[in-house]
Design an enzyme around this catalytic site. Structure first.
Site: not given
Lengths: 318, 318
Positions: B232, B177, B230, B205
């Protein structure tokens, strides 16, 4: 041996509920509260209790969840649901899912059978197939009333303005999110929320309900559990469920936390809604800034419920 | 006349970044910070700054967002992104969207051109078409490295265990991310986050990134702005972004709030991750509990950046 007095709180949506469905709304939340309480009294888990309660509300066409869900801009049903276990903090949610009867059960399967928290759209339906969840004919979820409402509201904007800010008795039927929070005899807390969203919403629009912690649903044994309802986009902006939990974590009582958070949502983003809550000490609470909210609480073998701001009815459960 | 010193903080993902992409990761976040800071110095808005920064990170294939996004269980790219304006609390997000280059721009369109906060899947792509966002060939977003990683990880579970808990230098390439938080000269705060998720994730997802307030992204001028990264699902369980905001609201400084929240996530749900933050007073902060996180801060014409836990480099910007 029971260590804790079980308690359950139910909501059937906060909005300008028209008179012609007010009794059906009251009866729906009472039925759900009774069912959940029965599970808790027999030693069942808070998770089983909130799931069973929400299944009843999804099956009842007067509520906007499962059967009776609102139709989106394309005239289709897309449903959102979430569930959270306050002990493990495991959470499961589905959004924009179609063709199944009980999204809350699929949300629980996401929680227990995947490594994920949220599955959306086609992916959620693929997972439902894997789990052998029966696919239902979409038309079996559509009620005559929702179809009329969809035809009445051509634009989403007008739907929001009308439904959340005014009571329109001429509306054919109404709707809103349903939810349940429970504490079982072992002091475990769970919360669940389910919705069909808002009439005329865009295809793929996801409201607050599947957003764990934003609003829809949050549960953590050490602090409490929350389920919210009302204008999803306002609830998202203020992170309503987590906001209530934060206030309670700082020492505020559940009732005050719920009221203060809804007032903040009103003043900061001009959003109306409602919330139900149970604190870690087992204190149930609810509040709404909409005209009405169907609610029910079962605790100590007493069922209480209401719909109008100052309405509170009580009966002994046997 | 400038009333406030502009500041921007960037992250390029918190995980066990392998050595072979460490320099590219550092360079990517530096470039994004410089671009955002230039916008802020010329009187641009915090919203414009974070969007432009995230576009740079999405376009850089070393990061798991836009081009270079991880492939899901079906070998396809589905991307999530969100943006939030701390002044109005308006927020926009897309999830499980495919075939577009810059999900963060579509998230901003959701915020500014719809009444909704979150559009997912096909509905998000329908909205992109309405907005004349060019559709791109999915293969143009797939990098050789992501394809190799997808082939390596057959099971999502092993991907989570390996990527977040161990540094594996033998991995072909990495990911995570990206995000940006900025405060402009008028004291307005905005935050943005974008991701391709985790290799081998289920179709549909959705992680934390598009969940405003849960984790991905939260901004409110009176308190501060946050972007997280990190694992999720762990971030969702703890509601990381809102948790950080709640601690700051109670009077805690940004750096302490970020550290304490990440430690809680570690102890309560055993999740590793990172977060960046700017307080209402303009204090930038970041922290990570993974092995590494690419970060950069631009403030007072100074650019600082790093990757390893104790690494901090500084250079004057001209």
């Amino acid at each position: 041996m029971n260590k804790v007095e079980p308690v359950v709180v139910i909501h059937g949506g906060a909005w300008a509920i028209p008179e012609n469905i007010s009794d059906a709304s009251r009866n729906g939340v009472k039925l759900a509260a009774r069912k959940a309480y029965e599970i808790l009294k027999h030693g069942g888990s808070a998770l089983d209790a909130v799931e069973a309660a929400v299944v009843i509300l999804e099956d009842e066409p007067v509520f906007d969840a499962g059967k009776g869900s609102c139709l989106n801009a394309a005239g289709l049903i897309e449903m959102d649901a979430s569930i959270m276990d306050g002990t493990s903090l495991k959470a499961g949610a589905v959004a924009a899912v179609a063709n199944i009867s009980n999204p809350i059960c699929l949300a629980r399967m996401v929680m227990e059978q995947t490594d994920h928290c949220l599955l959306v759209g086609e992916g959620a339906n693929m997972f439902a197939n894997e789990c052998n969840v029966p696919s239902v004919d979409p038309s079996s979820l559509v009620t005559e009333a929702c179809l009329e409402e969809w035809q009445t509201f051509e634009k989403y904007k007008s739907a929001v303005d009308s439904l959340f800010n005014n009571q329109i008795n001429s509306l054919p039927l109404g709707h809103d999110t349903v939810g349940a929070v429970a504490m079982d005899a072992n002091g475990r807390i769970a919360a669940a929320t389910s919705t069909g969203g808002i009439t005329g919403k865009r295809v793929g629009r996801v409201g607050d309900s599947p957003l764990i912690g934003n609003v829809g649903t949050y549960a953590i044994d050490e602090i409490g559990g929350v389920s919210c309802t009302g204008h999803g986009e306002s609830i998202i902006k203020i992170c309503l469920a987590k906001h209530i939990i934060c206030l309670m974590e700082s020492g505020m009582r559940a009732q005050e936390a719920v009221e203060q958070s809804l007032q903040l949502m009103n003043s900061r983003v001009k959003g109306a809604g409602g919330a139900i809550c149970i604190s870690a000490s087992g204190e149930p609470a609810f509040h709404f800034t909409t005209e009405r909210m169907a609610w029910a609480i079962a605790k100590a073998d007493v069922l209480s419920w209401g719909l109008d701001p100052n309405e509170s009815n009580v009966e002994k459960m046997v």
